[in-house]
Design an enzyme around this catalytic site. Structure first.
Site, PDB file in Angstrom:
ATOM      1  N   GLN A   1       0.815  -1.224   0.000  1.00 16.50           N
ATOM      2  CA  GLN A   1       0.000   0.000   0.000  1.00 16.50           C
ATOM      3  C   GLN A   1       0.845   1.269   0.000  1.00 16.50           C
ATOM      4  O   GLN A   1       0.820   2.072  -0.926  1.00 16.50           O
ATOM      5  CB  GLN A   1      -0.896   0.025   1.242  1.00 16.50           C
ATOM      6  CG  GLN A   1      -1.984  -1.014   1.253  1.00 16.50           C
ATOM      7  CD  GLN A   1      -2.913  -0.853   2.464  1.00 16.50           C
ATOM      8  OE1 GLN A   1      -2.772   0.047   3.281  1.00 16.50           O
ATOM      9  NE2 GLN A   1      -3.877  -1.741   2.578  1.00 16.50           N
ATOM     10  N   GLY A   2       1.634   1.428   1.089  1.00 19.81           N
ATOM     11  CA  GLY A   2       2.276   2.715   1.398  1.00 19.81           C
ATOM     12  C   GLY A   2       3.167   3.227   0.303  1.00 19.81           C
ATOM     13  O   GLY A   2       3.071   4.391  -0.115  1.00 19.81           O
TER      14      GLY A   2
ATOM     15  N   GLU B   1       6.896   7.560   6.270  1.00 25.51           N
ATOM     16  CA  GLU B   1       6.362   6.441   7.055  1.00 25.51           C
ATOM     17  C   GLU B   1       7.255   6.269   8.274  1.00 25.51           C
ATOM     18  O   GLU B   1       8.245   7.001   8.434  1.00 25.51           O
ATOM     19  CB  GLU B   1       6.318   5.159   6.215  1.00 25.51           C
ATOM     20  CG  GLU B   1       5.219   5.163   5.182  1.00 25.51           C
ATOM     21  CD  GLU B   1       5.158   3.856   4.392  1.00 25.51           C
ATOM     22  OE1 GLU B   1       5.126   2.790   5.018  1.00 25.51           O
ATOM     23  OE2 GLU B   1       5.162   3.930   3.166  1.00 25.51           O
TER      24      GLU B   1
ATOM     25  N   HIS C   1       2.988  -5.444  11.892  1.00 23.13           N
ATOM     26  CA  HIS C   1       2.563  -4.104  11.472  1.00 23.13           C
ATOM     27  C   HIS C   1       1.555  -3.589  12.503  1.00 23.13           C
ATOM     28  O   HIS C   1       0.645  -4.306  12.885  1.00 23.13           O
ATOM     29  CB  HIS C   1       1.925  -4.172  10.076  1.00 23.13           C
ATOM     30  CG  HIS C   1       1.758  -2.833   9.433  1.00 23.13           C
ATOM     31  ND1 HIS C   1       0.868  -1.890   9.899  1.00 23.13           N
ATOM     32  CD2 HIS C   1       2.383  -2.264   8.373  1.00 23.13           C
ATOM     33  CE1 HIS C   1       0.950  -0.807   9.145  1.00 23.13           C
ATOM     34  NE2 HIS C   1       1.871  -1.005   8.210  1.00 23.13           N
TER      35      HIS C   1
ATOM     36  N   ARG D   1       8.475   0.647  13.345  1.00 26.41           N
ATOM     37  CA  ARG D   1       7.340  -0.229  13.663  1.00 26.41           C
ATOM     38  C   ARG D   1       7.466  -1.025  14.951  1.00 26.41           C
ATOM     39  O   ARG D   1       6.510  -1.184  15.697  1.00 26.41           O
ATOM     40  CB  ARG D   1       7.191  -1.239  12.531  1.00 26.41           C
ATOM     41  CG  ARG D   1       6.066  -0.939  11.654  1.00 26.41           C
ATOM     42  CD  ARG D   1       6.124  -1.762  10.413  1.00 26.41           C
ATOM     43  NE  ARG D   1       5.854  -0.852   9.323  1.00 26.41           N
ATOM     44  CZ  ARG D   1       5.917  -1.185   8.053  1.00 26.41           C
ATOM     45  NH1 ARG D   1       6.260  -2.398   7.691  1.00 26.41           N
ATOM     46  NH2 ARG D   1       5.624  -0.305   7.126  1.00 26.41           N
TER      47      ARG D   1
ATOM     48  N   HIS E   1       3.594  -9.367   9.657  1.00 24.28           N
ATOM     49  CA  HIS E   1       3.610  -8.624   8.393  1.00 24.28           C
ATOM     50  C   HIS E   1       4.785  -8.977   7.502  1.00 24.28           C
ATOM     51  O   HIS E   1       4.633  -9.155   6.299  1.00 24.28           O
ATOM     52  CB  HIS E   1       3.654  -7.136   8.752  1.00 24.28           C
ATOM     53  CG  HIS E   1       3.637  -6.206   7.590  1.00 24.28           C
ATOM     54  ND1 HIS E   1       2.564  -6.119   6.731  1.00 24.28           N
ATOM     55  CD2 HIS E   1       4.559  -5.293   7.143  1.00 24.28           C
ATOM     56  CE1 HIS E   1       2.813  -5.195   5.802  1.00 24.28           C
ATOM     57  NE2 HIS E   1       4.028  -4.702   6.018  1.00 24.28           N
TER      58      HIS E   1
ATOM     59  N   ARG F   1      12.847  -4.051   9.745  1.00 24.66           N
ATOM     60  CA  ARG F   1      12.949  -3.354   8.460  1.00 24.66           C
ATOM     61  C   ARG F   1      12.332  -1.964   8.521  1.00 24.66           C
ATOM     62  O   ARG F   1      11.256  -1.769   9.094  1.00 24.66           O
ATOM     63  CB  ARG F   1      12.219  -4.167   7.378  1.00 24.66           C
ATOM     64  CG  ARG F   1      12.082  -3.446   6.054  1.00 24.66           C
ATOM     65  CD  ARG F   1      11.349  -4.294   5.031  1.00 24.66           C
ATOM     66  NE  ARG F   1       9.998  -4.584   5.406  1.00 24.66           N
ATOM     67  CZ  ARG F   1       8.930  -3.889   5.006  1.00 24.66           C
ATOM     68  NH1 ARG F   1       9.066  -2.842   4.217  1.00 24.66           N
ATOM     69  NH2 ARG F   1       7.717  -4.253   5.382  1.00 24.66           N
TER      70      ARG F   1
HETATM   71  P1  FAD Z   1       5.925 -11.797  -3.214  1.00 22.70           P
HETATM   72  O1  FAD Z   1       5.451 -10.546  -3.821  1.00 22.70           O
HETATM   73  O2  FAD Z   1       5.184 -12.305  -2.049  1.00 22.70           O
HETATM   74  O3  FAD Z   1       5.948 -12.913  -4.334  1.00 22.70           O
HETATM   75  C1  FAD Z   1       6.197 -14.248  -4.007  1.00 22.70           C
HETATM   76  C2  FAD Z   1       5.880 -15.113  -5.217  1.00 22.70           C
HETATM   77  O4  FAD Z   1       6.355 -16.433  -5.022  1.00 22.70           O
HETATM   78  C3  FAD Z   1       4.401 -15.242  -5.507  1.00 22.70           C
HETATM   79  O5  FAD Z   1       4.234 -15.173  -6.908  1.00 22.70           O
HETATM   80  C4  FAD Z   1       4.066 -16.655  -5.018  1.00 22.70           C
HETATM   81  O6  FAD Z   1       2.965 -17.236  -5.634  1.00 22.70           O
HETATM   82  C5  FAD Z   1       5.349 -17.371  -5.358  1.00 22.70           C
HETATM   83  N1  FAD Z   1       5.620 -18.603  -4.604  1.00 22.70           N
HETATM   84  C6  FAD Z   1       5.703 -18.762  -3.271  1.00 22.70           C
HETATM   85  N2  FAD Z   1       6.032 -20.044  -2.975  1.00 22.70           N
HETATM   86  C7  FAD Z   1       6.163 -20.693  -4.165  1.00 22.70           C
HETATM   87  C8  FAD Z   1       6.475 -22.028  -4.517  1.00 22.70           C
HETATM   88  N3  FAD Z   1       6.719 -22.966  -3.610  1.00 22.70           N
HETATM   89  N4  FAD Z   1       6.506 -22.353  -5.828  1.00 22.70           N
HETATM   90  C9  FAD Z   1       6.252 -21.430  -6.777  1.00 22.70           C
HETATM   91  N5  FAD Z   1       5.936 -20.144  -6.492  1.00 22.70           N
HETATM   92  C10 FAD Z   1       5.907 -19.783  -5.203  1.00 22.70           C
HETATM   93  N6  FAD Z   1       6.640  -3.239   1.318  1.00 22.70           N
HETATM   94  C11 FAD Z   1       7.035  -2.034   0.866  1.00 22.70           C
HETATM   95  O7  FAD Z   1       8.223  -1.828   0.570  1.00 22.70           O
HETATM   96  N7  FAD Z   1       6.124  -1.029   0.733  1.00 22.70           N
HETATM   97  C12 FAD Z   1       4.804  -1.189   1.043  1.00 22.70           C
HETATM   98  O8  FAD Z   1       4.017  -0.261   0.901  1.00 22.70           O
HETATM   99  C13 FAD Z   1       4.375  -2.456   1.522  1.00 22.70           C
HETATM  100  N8  FAD Z   1       3.077  -2.661   1.853  1.00 22.70           N
HETATM  101  C14 FAD Z   1       2.683  -3.920   2.212  1.00 22.70           C
HETATM  102  C15 FAD Z   1       1.326  -4.158   2.452  1.00 22.70           C
HETATM  103  C16 FAD Z   1       0.893  -5.438   2.754  1.00 22.70           C
HETATM  104  C17 FAD Z   1      -0.561  -5.697   2.999  1.00 22.70           C
HETATM  105  C18 FAD Z   1       1.836  -6.487   2.858  1.00 22.70           C
HETATM  106  C19 FAD Z   1       1.405  -7.870   3.215  1.00 22.70           C
HETATM  107  C20 FAD Z   1       3.189  -6.246   2.643  1.00 22.70           C
HETATM  108  C21 FAD Z   1       3.616  -4.968   2.314  1.00 22.70           C
HETATM  109  N9  FAD Z   1       4.961  -4.711   2.056  1.00 22.70           N
HETATM  110  C22 FAD Z   1       5.342  -3.472   1.629  1.00 22.70           C
HETATM  111  C23 FAD Z   1       5.935  -5.802   1.997  1.00 22.70           C
HETATM  112  C24 FAD Z   1       6.151  -6.162   0.513  1.00 22.70           C
HETATM  113  O9  FAD Z   1       4.912  -6.087  -0.165  1.00 22.70           O
HETATM  114  C25 FAD Z   1       6.721  -7.548   0.332  1.00 22.70           C
HETATM  115  O10 FAD Z   1       7.791  -7.751   1.214  1.00 22.70           O
HETATM  116  C26 FAD Z   1       7.223  -7.710  -1.112  1.00 22.70           C
HETATM  117  O11 FAD Z   1       6.185  -7.425  -2.016  1.00 22.70           O
HETATM  118  C27 FAD Z   1       7.764  -9.100  -1.323  1.00 22.70           C
HETATM  119  O12 FAD Z   1       8.019  -9.263  -2.693  1.00 22.70           O
HETATM  120  P2  FAD Z   1       8.594 -10.655  -3.201  1.00 22.70           P
HETATM  121  O13 FAD Z   1       8.694 -10.537  -4.673  1.00 22.70           O
HETATM  122  O14 FAD Z   1       9.791 -11.016  -2.423  1.00 22.70           O
HETATM  123  O15 FAD Z   1       7.455 -11.714  -2.792  1.00 22.70           O
HETATM  124  C1  SIN Z   2       2.347   0.115   4.833  1.00 28.24           C
HETATM  125  O1  SIN Z   2       1.889   0.633   3.824  1.00 28.24           O
HETATM  126  O2  SIN Z   2       2.108   0.508   5.972  1.00 28.24           O
HETATM  127  C2  SIN Z   2       3.271  -1.060   4.682  1.00 28.24           C
HETATM  128  C3  SIN Z   2       4.589  -0.567   4.275  1.00 28.24           C
HETATM  129  C4  SIN Z   2       5.657  -1.606   4.419  1.00 28.24           C
HETATM  130  O3  SIN Z   2       5.422  -2.733   4.855  1.00 28.24           O
HETATM  131  O4  SIN Z   2       6.802  -1.254   4.118  1.00 28.24           O
END
Ligand code: FAD
Ligand code: SIN
Length: 549
Positions: A60-61, A126, A243, A289, A350, A385
């Site tokens: 979101q943020g 933030e 969070h 946080r 989170h 983080r």
């Molecule tokens: P993900 O985006 O989770 O992708 C993981 C992928 O791996 C998915 O496609 C999944 O299906 C796949 N996968 C998992 N296991 C397997 C498997 N065994 N085999 C095949 N595929 C698999 N961070 C920020 O910096 N800013 C924000 O504003 C922010 N807001 C957030 C809000 C929410 C509600 C949440 C939950 C998190 C937020 N975060 C934010 C944290 C951030 O979104 C995540 O840490 C980040 O998106 C992780 O990216 P990633 O590519 O590592 O993993």
């Molecule tokens: C949020 O938008 O509050 C989440 C941001 C983050 O996890 O970095």
């Protein structure tokens, strides 16, 4: 109990076509890395749900980068180090914050529509940030905008082959070297081997281990569990970030209310209407946080509350509408008005600060295996983080990984593919067919829920020796149910991975006899720099410690 392979490999007969690189996961870390590598070589992306389902989608943020003076990388560096409570590795933080502005440039080239205000990119604050340096899109839908564009852009490359609804189950290795991946085609329930030179694990976080979590259902820690089974080092796994502001809908779903709302001026109030963060930290509601959560828990315990109040009623409604359209809509569905009502919120699991240990090029200690994004422990986050440093980390280290993989693939020796394929054939022909059978389907959902509740209770925000030991016992009892049982079922495989990661968190949590960042021990309430300013590394059954660099 936690054996080398989840499935016995001789069950598997099919070996798929060769790829130089396989990426596991299609969130920001996986897709951005795949796009960069595909400019030079063919890449296979395995992802267990549809392409866009990821934690990234729900962000979101925003995304943090020092893009506007007087802010600059050293300020971003300082805030990241401070939030990390003594456990950040400085070179990883430096790499992250120095490369961040360039990554934003790349996103702009991809067509990501960051919000604009007064003709310039709009920046917000933030928790833990000294400057407004968080770029956002769609007001409060940054992740959706990024993920949509990454999916669209990567789909236009003929060099990327996507395999959605394919679950990566295990990493096949020999003598510390990666040979391929064991995968499950979920629709056809078919197991096969995916041979490759390099694999990037970008499988996201572990929020599903907890019943109170912001994370989507895909966040089951698969990448960490399979890397640990294959002998990779796991670092800082005890640090789970909660969070502070999560809202429960009328139909019992959890919904994040972004920290950016506090960045735009919202307050946290106790049941007497008091802003309890004032005087607790110079940044009050915008403290990092872990500090906000710790104070919330104190207030909730003292006042016997299951929530505290988030107050945005003093913020001009016009600003709220522009900045938080999705949150306003969600609250409206639940009979609430962000501009006039106090919102009940509470902390929820989170983000995983630690994970699969990597160096600055994203390399793990298994040759050919890389980890990127939330699943990786680069050393950039330490014990907590900094907000909005996660999306940017996936881009920065994905870029480093792509450079390393491209370089290695170019220098690969002739005959390499045939050699690995022969090794794989040899491995799968070794033992007789032997299927494992999992726990009965009937009560699997119930078991998973009980496990998740137990994790929130025993391995959640507040921990102590007794409850952590109890958690270990319960996890081991669940894991025993899997001995000699068939696991060819996505839910069972995910549950076993959750148990594995739960085991590792409880183990590291027990070892770290201090309170630091997101790891709070009731029985060891103080930070202990003398003994504990170091990383805990779990590798197989070995426990070791590494200095903070
Ligand atoms: P993900 O985006 O989770 O992708 C993981 C992928 O791996 C998915 O496609 C999944 O299906 C796949 N996968 C998992 N296991 C397997 C498997 N065994 N085999 C095949 N595929 C698999 N961070 C920020 O910096 N800013 C924000 O504003 C922010 N807001 C957030 C809000 C929410 C509600 C949440 C939950 C998190 C937020 N975060 C934010 C944290 C951030 O979104 C995540 O840490 C980040 O998106 C992780 O990216 P990633 O590519 O590592 O993993
Ligand atoms: C949020 O938008 O509050 C989440 C941001 C983050 O996890 O970095």
């Amino acid at each position: 109990m936690f054996s080398r392979y989840l499935l016995d490999l001789p069950d598997v007969k099919k070996i798929n076509d060769w790829y130089d690189c396989i990426v596991i996961g299609s969130g920001i870390a996986g897709l951005s890395t795949a796009i960069r590598i595909s400019k030079h070589f063919k890449v296979k992306v395995l992802t267990k749900s549809n392409l866009s389902e990821s934690t990234t989608w729900y962000a979101q943020g925003g995304i943090a980068a020092a893009v506007k003076k007087p802010d600059w990388w050293k300020m971003h560096y300082g805030d990241t180090i401070e939030a990390g409570q003594g456990l950040c590795d400085s070179s990883a933080v430096e790499k992250l914050v120095k490369s961040a502005p360039q990554m934003i440039g790349d996103l702009l080239e991809l067509g990501i529509a960051f919000d604009i205000s007064g003709g310039e990119i709009s920046l917000t604050t933030e928790g833990g940030h000294t400057f407004p340096r968080v770029l956002h899109a769609g007001g409060d839908a940054t992740g959706e905008e990024i993920e949509k564009k990454l999916v669209k852009y990567s789909g236009s490359f003929s060099n990327i082959d996507f395999f959605s609804e394919h679950l990566a189950v295990d990493l096949i290795t020999e003598s510390g070297k990666l040979l391929g991946i064991l995968g499950l085609d979920i629709k056809n329930n078919e197991l096969s081997i995916h041979p490759c030179t390099s694999t990037v694990i970008a499988s996201g976080g572990i929020g599903q281990l907890y019943d109170i979590s912001t994370n989507p259902s895909i966040s089951t820690g698969d990448g960490i569990a399979m890397s640990w089974r294959a002998g990779a080092s796991i670092k800082d796994i005890e640090f789970i970030q909660f969070h502070p502001t999560v809202f429960k809908t009328n139909d019992n779903h959890l919904f994040l209310i972004t920290e950016a709302l506090r960045g735009e001026g919202a307050f946290l109030r106790d049941s007497n209407g008091k802003r309890f963060m004032v005087g607790k930290h110079p940044k009050a509601e915008l403290a990092p946080r872990d500090i906000v959560v710790k104070e919330m828990v104190k207030v909730m315990t003292a006042q016997n509350l299951s929530f505290i109040f988030l107050d945005a009623t003093h913020i001009p409604e016009k600003l709220l509408k522009v900045r938080f359209p999705n949150i306003i809509a969600k609250l409206k569905e639940n009979g609430l008005n962000l501009g006039t009502d106090l919102i009940k919120v509470f902390p929820a699991a989170h983000y995983l600060n630690g994970g699969i240990k990597t160096d600055l090029k994203g390399r793990t200690d298994i040759e050919g295996l890389y980890a990127c994004g939330e699943t990786a422990a680069t050393g950039a986050h330490g014990a907590n983080r900094l907000a909005s440093n996660s999306l940017i980390e996936g881009l920065v280290f994905g870029w480093e990984i792509s450079k390393d993989i491209i370089r290695k693939t170019r220098s690969k020796k002739s005959g390499h593919e045939a050699k690995i394929t022969a090794q794989l054939k040899n491995i799968i022909s070794k033992e007789p067919l032997h299927l494992k059978k999992g726990p009965e389907e009937d009560n699997l959902e119930e078991m998973i829920l009980n496990f998740r509740k137990m994790m929130s209770r025993n391995v959640g925000i507040l921990r102590d020796e007794k409850i952590l030991k109890h958690a270990h016992k319960i996890i081991d009892e669940y894991a025993k149910l899997f001995i000699n049982k068939s696991l060819i079922d996505t839910k069972k495989i995910e549950f076993f991975n959750m148990l594995t990661v739960g085991h590792l968190i409880a183990k590291a949590g027990l070892i770290r006899t201090e309170s630091r960042g997101t790891h709070l021990r009731n029985d060891w309430p103080k930070k202990d720099d003398k003994n504990w300013k170091k990383h805990i590394i779990l590798k197989g059954q070995d426990i070791s410690f590494e200095p903070v660099t």
